[in-house]
Design an enzyme around this catalytic site. Structure first.
Site, PDB file in Angstrom:
ATOM      1  N   SER A   7      -5.668   5.245 -17.808  1.00 43.04           N
ATOM      2  CA  SER A   7      -4.225   5.409 -17.681  1.00 43.04           C
ATOM      3  C   SER A   7      -3.959   6.505 -16.671  1.00 43.04           C
ATOM      4  O   SER A   7      -4.314   7.666 -16.890  1.00 43.04           O
ATOM      5  CB  SER A   7      -3.621   5.790 -19.033  1.00 43.04           C
ATOM      6  OG  SER A   7      -2.321   6.279 -18.837  1.00 43.04           O
ATOM      7  N   HIS A  32      -4.064   1.110 -16.070  1.00 39.55           N
ATOM      8  CA  HIS A  32      -2.858   1.144 -16.903  1.00 39.55           C
ATOM      9  C   HIS A  32      -1.865   2.123 -16.277  1.00 39.55           C
ATOM     10  O   HIS A  32      -2.222   3.270 -15.979  1.00 39.55           O
ATOM     11  CB  HIS A  32      -3.258   1.580 -18.311  1.00 39.55           C
ATOM     12  CG  HIS A  32      -2.164   1.548 -19.310  1.00 39.55           C
ATOM     13  ND1 HIS A  32      -1.735   0.389 -19.917  1.00 39.55           N
ATOM     14  CD2 HIS A  32      -1.408   2.538 -19.829  1.00 39.55           C
ATOM     15  CE1 HIS A  32      -0.762   0.664 -20.776  1.00 39.55           C
ATOM     16  NE2 HIS A  32      -0.543   1.966 -20.737  1.00 39.55           N
ATOM     17  N   ASP A  34       1.835   3.895 -16.696  1.00 38.57           N
ATOM     18  CA  ASP A  34       2.896   4.214 -17.664  1.00 38.57           C
ATOM     19  C   ASP A  34       4.204   4.542 -16.957  1.00 38.57           C
ATOM     20  O   ASP A  34       4.284   5.522 -16.222  1.00 38.57           O
ATOM     21  CB  ASP A  34       2.466   5.402 -18.524  1.00 38.57           C
ATOM     22  CG  ASP A  34       1.375   5.018 -19.503  1.00 38.57           C
ATOM     23  OD1 ASP A  34       1.566   4.053 -20.248  1.00 38.57           O
ATOM     24  OD2 ASP A  34       0.320   5.683 -19.503  1.00 38.57           O
ATOM     25  N   MET A  36       8.034   5.614 -17.581  1.00 35.71           N
ATOM     26  CA  MET A  36       8.921   6.214 -18.601  1.00 35.71           C
ATOM     27  C   MET A  36      10.227   6.633 -17.940  1.00 35.71           C
ATOM     28  O   MET A  36      10.227   7.150 -16.824  1.00 35.71           O
ATOM     29  CB  MET A  36       8.258   7.440 -19.224  1.00 35.71           C
ATOM     30  CG  MET A  36       6.866   7.169 -19.780  1.00 35.71           C
ATOM     31  SD  MET A  36       6.224   8.615 -20.628  1.00 35.71           S
ATOM     32  CE  MET A  36       4.525   8.106 -20.935  1.00 35.71           C
ATOM     33  N   HIS A  65       3.055  -0.572 -18.111  1.00 35.29           N
ATOM     34  CA  HIS A  65       3.607  -0.359 -19.456  1.00 35.29           C
ATOM     35  C   HIS A  65       5.016   0.218 -19.317  1.00 35.29           C
ATOM     36  O   HIS A  65       5.169   1.391 -18.978  1.00 35.29           O
ATOM     37  CB  HIS A  65       2.653   0.598 -20.189  1.00 35.29           C
ATOM     38  CG  HIS A  65       3.048   0.952 -21.574  1.00 35.29           C
ATOM     39  ND1 HIS A  65       2.372   1.882 -22.326  1.00 35.29           N
ATOM     40  CD2 HIS A  65       4.057   0.514 -22.380  1.00 35.29           C
ATOM     41  CE1 HIS A  65       2.929   1.989 -23.512  1.00 35.29           C
ATOM     42  NE2 HIS A  65       3.969   1.184 -23.570  1.00 35.29           N
ATOM     43  N   MET A  67       8.070   1.793 -20.646  1.00 31.08           N
ATOM     44  CA  MET A  67       8.682   2.542 -21.755  1.00 31.08           C
ATOM     45  C   MET A  67      10.075   2.934 -21.292  1.00 31.08           C
ATOM     46  O   MET A  67      10.364   4.099 -21.007  1.00 31.08           O
ATOM     47  CB  MET A  67       7.813   3.763 -22.102  1.00 31.08           C
ATOM     48  CG  MET A  67       6.536   3.370 -22.841  1.00 31.08           C
ATOM     49  SD  MET A  67       5.287   4.672 -22.788  1.00 31.08           S
ATOM     50  CE  MET A  67       4.508   4.297 -21.236  1.00 31.08           C
ATOM     51  N   MET A 136       0.385   0.429 -30.136  1.00 31.50           N
ATOM     52  CA  MET A 136       0.405   1.860 -29.828  1.00 31.50           C
ATOM     53  C   MET A 136      -0.300   2.624 -30.947  1.00 31.50           C
ATOM     54  O   MET A 136       0.008   2.441 -32.128  1.00 31.50           O
ATOM     55  CB  MET A 136       1.842   2.396 -29.711  1.00 31.50           C
ATOM     56  CG  MET A 136       2.603   2.016 -28.451  1.00 31.50           C
ATOM     57  SD  MET A 136       1.808   2.372 -26.869  1.00 31.50           S
ATOM     58  CE  MET A 136       1.620   4.157 -26.912  1.00 31.50           C
ATOM     59  N   ASP A 174      -3.519   1.709 -27.152  1.00 29.76           N
ATOM     60  CA  ASP A 174      -3.087   2.752 -26.213  1.00 29.76           C
ATOM     61  C   ASP A 174      -2.732   4.026 -26.967  1.00 29.76           C
ATOM     62  O   ASP A 174      -1.806   4.050 -27.774  1.00 29.76           O
ATOM     63  CB  ASP A 174      -1.860   2.223 -25.441  1.00 29.76           C
ATOM     64  CG  ASP A 174      -1.374   3.171 -24.354  1.00 29.76           C
ATOM     65  OD1 ASP A 174      -2.066   4.162 -24.065  1.00 29.76           O
ATOM     66  OD2 ASP A 174      -0.297   2.888 -23.788  1.00 29.76           O
TER      67      ASP A 174
HETATM   68  C1  DX5 Z   1       1.507   7.230 -23.955  1.00 26.19           C
HETATM   69  C2  DX5 Z   1       1.018   6.282 -22.877  1.00 26.19           C
HETATM   70  C3  DX5 Z   1      -0.452   6.218 -22.760  1.00 26.19           C
HETATM   71  C4  DX5 Z   1      -1.124   7.514 -22.381  1.00 26.19           C
HETATM   72  C5  DX5 Z   1      -2.411   7.570 -23.149  1.00 26.19           C
HETATM   73  O1  DX5 Z   1       2.865   7.055 -24.126  1.00 26.19           O
HETATM   74  O2  DX5 Z   1       1.490   4.971 -23.130  1.00 26.19           O
HETATM   75  O3  DX5 Z   1      -0.866   5.171 -21.894  1.00 26.19           O
HETATM   76  O4  DX5 Z   1      -1.421   7.638 -21.023  1.00 26.19           O
HETATM   77  O5  DX5 Z   1      -3.014   8.795 -22.921  1.00 26.19           O
HETATM   78  P1  DX5 Z   1      -4.216   9.312 -23.850  1.00 26.19           P
HETATM   79  O6  DX5 Z   1      -5.341   8.326 -23.688  1.00 26.19           O
HETATM   80  O7  DX5 Z   1      -4.501  10.656 -23.292  1.00 26.19           O
HETATM   81  O8  DX5 Z   1      -3.692   9.338 -25.262  1.00 26.19           O
HETATM   82 ZN    ZN Z   2       0.637   3.297 -21.920  1.00 28.45          ZN
END
Ligand code: DX5
Ligand code: ZN
Length: 224
Positions: A7, A32, A34, A36, A65, A67, A136, A174
């Site tokens: 990620s 991956h 993220d 947000m 992903h 969010m 999650m 994740d």
């Molecule tokens: C959290 C993200 C994850 C995050 C995971 O909201 O969706 O993808 O990067 O990070 P680690 O592996 O450090 O928990």
């Molecule tokens: Zn994620």
């Protein structure tokens, strides 16, 4: 086939291209990403221009992903930018079935995500539509949080439903994955494992990736 998906949230953004190239050399096939928006989750990360640059920099599958509050509006924009797979949250989609089909019609794989407080049963009526499901194992918003063990019970429930209904969708996890809990995660039936800090917050991210892949493959051999 088990895959480790680094990620990039935990990467050094000033050295992103370099870090990704090194992971690709180590055999990384999926990344991956993220996204947000500061509304659906209390954090802000990256937008379509970064995905566009990543697309030029790597041949790895980009697993994006979302969010965000309005996935219907932005999923096509991220697909246009080069996302191969789009994950939307069940909790963010008023018309989940429609959103998943829209993503597929735009040319990407459609994945659905459930938060720790959302039961697997909420997905029963879209399991035959989705291309994959993400459970999650932390509350979304930040890297480096502690794994919530109940996620494994949900993974097992999904494995059972998948079998009962003759479906094939991969199961992804994740949040909070470490070298220590990875074996258990694979045993529960996960195929795609997202790993942020356990890859990037190490002295040698490609080596950490390779070690996690080895642990995952060893666990798969035991499982079969
Ligand atoms: C959290 C993200 C994850 C995050 C995971 O909201 O969706 O993808 O990067 O990070 P680690 O592996 O450090 O928990
Ligand atoms: Zn994620």
């Amino acid at each position: 086939m088990v895959e480790i998906l680094p990620s990039i949230l935990s990467a050094d953004f000033a050295r992103l291209g370099e870090q990704i190239a090194a992971l690709e050399t180590a055999g990384c096939r999926m990344l991956h990403v993220d996204v947000m928006d500061g509304h659906f989750v209390p954090n802000i990360t990256i937008g379509p221009p970064v995905v566009q640059s990543l697309r030029k920099a790597t041949r790895a599958i980009l697993d994006v992903h979302l969010m965000i509050e309005d996935p219907d509006k932005y999923a096509p924009v991220f697909i246009q930018a080069g996302a191969d797979q789009i994950l939307v949250h069940q909790e963010a989609c008023r018309h989940l079935d429609r959103t998943l089909r829209m993503i597929q019609s735009e040319g990407a794989k459609a994945g659905v995500v459930i938060n720790p407080a959302t039961p697997v049963a909420m997905l029963d009526d879209v399991l035959d539509v989705v291309d994959y499901v993400l459970v999650m194992s932390v509350n979304p918003g930040f890297g480096g949080q502690q794994f919530i063990p109940n996620a494994l019970r949900k993974v097992r429930q999904l494995v059972t439903r998948r079998k009962e209904r003759g479906l094939q969708f991969p199961i992804e996890i994740d949040g909070g994955v470490t070298r220590e809990n990875l074996g258990k995660i694979i045993d529960a039936g996960v195929e795609w494992v997202v790993a942020g800090s356990s890859v990037f917050h190490t002295v040698n991210p490609p080596a950490a990736f390779e070690e996690m892949r080895r642990i995952a493959h060893d666990a798969t051999t035991v499982r079969v």
